[in-house]
Design a protein around this motif. Structure first.
Motif: not given
Length: 298
Positions: A213-217, A249-254, A279-281
């Motif tokens: 929720l946090a990383s996607n926003a 971090c794992a969520s972003l890597l996925r 997303n890699l950034g």
């Protein structure tokens, strides 16, 4: 399947009495979504088959969609058959990143996640899959290598980082989660929020949904603290921050590696290469922050 072919397929479903309109909806990067009007009522048709490389199995999506509808989290199911799921259309707007930067909206979304984790297991039954992100990352790397992905030179380093993140997450509490909390999968209706899209639902740590929720926003740190405090009822301590940051971090890597695989396999008209780079950034930025805190060991 082209948009016109998707409309034709949606109109041809046997559940209709008198279709008066059918048009594509925005969104959907693993399926086609069509809004259909039938006898004055609106429905959403989700067209898509199994996508084994992403762990998408439509029988499981249907099972969790039913459970979520019974729990009052998602729209009701009207019809289903192989390759198609029809749900009630809810008059609403999908959230955007900017919406979750509003405190009241963010707290409402956090409460929805907490309700999901409490209530969904009460309504799910039969076989239910796990969604352990670190297994998924290793599986993605295997597939990317086998397909000769342009990203292959990055994979060894990314898997080493994933192993360090898995250690940093530590022991987890298991909940039945959504696992794909892009803002667009949260709908804001007249008086409440709804969750849609259960393709990736399964047993996981609650931190994956919260971190997603946090990383996607792209939420700032104070907003992340507000999420954790709201969810757990107390301000996060050092141990929770470590686990949360590693899972984020794992969520972003996925999300990054999901897009890497989709670059090679998806037939949807979507710029996956750009989505990978974006997303890699974000992943690199989040990982650097975690490393700077000394929370990651090799």
């Amino acid at each position: 399947m082209t948009p016109d072919e998707a409309i034709t397929a949606a109109r041809a479903l046997p559940c209709w009495t008198a279709v008066t309109a059918a048009a594509p909806l925005e969104g959907g990067i693993t399926n086609h979504n069509i809004k259909v009007m039938d006898e004055g009522r609106a429905y959403v048709v989700r067209l898509g088959t199994d996508i084994p490389e992403h762990g998408i199995l439509r029988w499981h999506e249907l099972s969790l969609s039913r459970a979520a509808a019974e729990a009052g989290l998602s729209p009701a199911i009207y019809h289903h058959e192989p390759g198609a799921l029809v749900i009630d259309y809810i008059q609403s707007a999908a959230l955007a990143e900017a919406d979750l930067h509003d405190e009241a909206t963010l707290m409402q979304a956090t409460d929805l996640v907490a309700e999901l984790h409490r209530e969904l297991p009460k309504h799910a039954h039969g076989p239910t899959l796990a969604f352990w992100v670190f297994h998924i990352l290793r599986s993605y790397a295997h597939d990317l290598r086998a397909r000769g992905s342009r990203h292959t030179p990055k994979l060894s380093g990314l898997l080493d980082e994933a192993s360090a993140l898995e250690r940093a997450v530590g022991p987890v509490q298991m909940v039945l989660g959504h696992n794909d909390l892009l803002p667009a999968n949260i709908l804001r209706g007249a008086d409440r929020m709804w969750l849609i899209d259960w393709e990736y639902g399964g047993w996981n740590s609650p931190l994956f949904d919260l971190g997603g929720l946090a990383s996607n926003a792209a939420l700032p740190r104070d907003a992340e603290e507000a999420i954790l405090t709201r969810y757990y009822g107390t301000a996060p301590g050092a141990a929770l921050w470590r686990s949360y940051d590693a899972m984020k971090c794992a969520s972003l890597l996925r999300e990054t590696m999901w897009s890497m695989v989709s670059e090679q396999t998806s037939q949807i008209d979507f710029d996956y290469a750009d989505y990978t780079d974006k997303n890699l950034g974000r992943y690199r930025e989040a990982l650097a922050a975690l490393q700077s805190q000394g929370h990651l060991t090799s």
